[in-house]
Write a protein that holds these residues in place. Structure first.
Motif, PDB file in Angstrom:
ATOM      1  N   ALA A  39      24.869  39.552  37.809  1.00  0.00           N
ATOM      2  CA  ALA A  39      26.299  39.839  37.893  1.00  0.00           C
ATOM      3  C   ALA A  39      27.113  38.687  37.319  1.00  0.00           C
ATOM      4  N   GLY A  93      29.799  38.676  34.191  1.00  0.00           N
ATOM      5  CA  GLY A  93      31.139  38.115  34.285  1.00  0.00           C
ATOM      6  C   GLY A  93      31.402  37.111  33.177  1.00  0.00           C
ATOM      7  N   GLU A 102      33.539  45.248  36.981  1.00  0.00           N
ATOM      8  CA  GLU A 102      33.175  44.985  38.381  1.00  0.00           C
ATOM      9  C   GLU A 102      32.632  46.240  39.052  1.00  0.00           C
ATOM     10  N   VAL A 111      29.123  47.142  37.430  1.00  0.00           N
ATOM     11  CA  VAL A 111      28.069  46.143  37.631  1.00  0.00           C
ATOM     12  C   VAL A 111      27.827  45.887  39.119  1.00  0.00           C
ATOM     13  N   CYS A 112      28.903  45.724  39.876  1.00  0.00           N
ATOM     14  CA  CYS A 112      28.783  45.264  41.259  1.00  0.00           C
ATOM     15  C   CYS A 112      28.825  46.385  42.294  1.00  0.00           C
ATOM     16  N   ARG A 146      30.302  40.847  43.587  1.00  0.00           N
ATOM     17  CA  ARG A 146      31.654  40.643  43.040  1.00  0.00           C
ATOM     18  C   ARG A 146      31.998  39.155  43.007  1.00  0.00           C
ATOM     19  N   PHE A 176      30.095  37.774  40.069  1.00  0.00           N
ATOM     20  CA  PHE A 176      30.725  38.214  38.818  1.00  0.00           C
ATOM     21  C   PHE A 176      31.968  37.366  38.524  1.00  0.00           C
ATOM     22  N   TYR A 214      32.768  34.750  35.425  1.00  0.00           N
ATOM     23  CA  TYR A 214      33.951  34.881  34.565  1.00  0.00           C
ATOM     24  C   TYR A 214      34.732  33.569  34.537  1.00  0.00           C
TER      25      TYR A 214
END
Length: 311
Positions: free
Chosen positions: A112, A116, A233, A236-237, A248, A251, A255
């Motif tokens: 994750a 990100g 998000e 993926v999460c 999250r 992620f 990012y």
């Protein structure tokens, strides 16, 4: 099969083909894995929509050249018998969609975080001056956006169009969703960056717990980074596990290694979910793996919408 062999014969005249294996990836183009007798492997994609293929191809090349995102190298491109084609390296790895739930939590978090970071890098190098469809302009040798200058206007059209695609099982959500999208305080002129709306494990390959390729860059959009982040998000999460918050957090951490995390309000999160309920054929998508189908798939999407609406 004949078209793929003709393309390979043009681009690799001195190599002998051992096998051609069609794949199911892509809705608008045909894809096949070609293995040569010397053991080398390439991927051939061809379509009668040359503009769409050019956009996807040029975007993939830019992402490969200007970020750390693993994108297969392009080997050839051209047109044969009125069909555009590209040939790219074959990336090793298995479909991450089928592998994600089998990884330990720590590995899921690492993946994750990688997604990100990749999305943030794409946002850094792909910025635009409007919102809407991103297309490659061969005359200027650059991308342009066919859409609107006002983000609030474009977002509302986009979000409400998603509501219109929802099947009857979501009828009780329609008015509440429309009310959110019509009345949400959406900024008019945020930054515009690439919105790879299908940025998800199903378009990634993984080997030894590491992403080896992100392979679908078709039909790109330009939008506010908050919407792009909300969609990624979600896919993926929130797509594979019940307790999504640890993913999250990972992620977002990934990012933020590249750029500040954007504001992601409820309207963006709802739009992301709405635009994930059905596929391009209008069929309800199948979350998770093993994939939910039928009533279970509908219940998943309904629960995600209800959770955001209740906040």
């Amino acid at each position: 099969m004949d078209a793929v062999r003709a393309i390979v014969a043009r681009e690799f005249p001195d190599r002998e083909v051992a096998s051609v294996t069609p794949t199911t990836r892509g809705n608008q183009k045909e894809t096949a894995v070609v293995r040569f007798t010397d053991g080398a492997t390439v991927v051939v994609q061809h379509t009668d929509d040359s503009d769409a293929l050019a956009t996807e191809s040029m975007l993939a090349q830019r992402v490969r050249a200007e970020t750390s995102v693993p994108v297969p190298r392009q080997l050839a491109q051209g047109t044969l018998d009125a069909r555009a084609y590209v040939v790219v390296e074959h990336a090793d790895g298995a479909d991450l969609h089928e592998r994600f739930t089998g990884f330990a939590v720590a590995r899921q978090q690492s993946l994750a975080a990688a997604f990100g970071r990749y999305l943030a890098e794409v946002h850094e190098v792909c910025s635009f001056d409007a919102f809407g469809d991103v297309v490659w302009d061969s005359e200027t040798a650059d991308f342009r956006v066919t859409g609107l200058d006002n983000w609030a206007s474009w977002f509302r059209v986009y979000a409400l169009a998603g509501v219109d695609t929802l099947p009857a099982a979501f009828d009780d959500f329609r008015e509440r969703l429309r009310d959110v999208f019509v009345h949400a305080a959406i900024p008019e002129s945020p930054a515009s960056c690439l919105y790879p709306w299908d940025f998800r494990p199903g378009n990634a390959l993984v080997q030894d717990g590491t992403v080896t390729a992100l392979i679908d860059w078709g039909d790109p959009l330009a939008g506010a980074p908050g919407l792009s982040v909300a969609k990624a998000e979600h896919l993926v999460c929130g797509w594979y596990v019940e307790s999504s918050e640890p993913l999250r957090v990972a992620f977002r951490r990934g990012y933020e290694t590249v750029r500040p995390y954007p504001a992601v309000d409820a309207a963006y999160r709802l739009a992301a979910i709405v635009h994930s309920v059905v596929d391009s054929h209008g069929d309800v998508t199948r979350p998770g793996f093993p994939e939910r189908t039928g009533v279970d798939a509908v219940s998943f999407h309904r629960a995600r919408l209800a959770a955001v609406l209740s906040e």
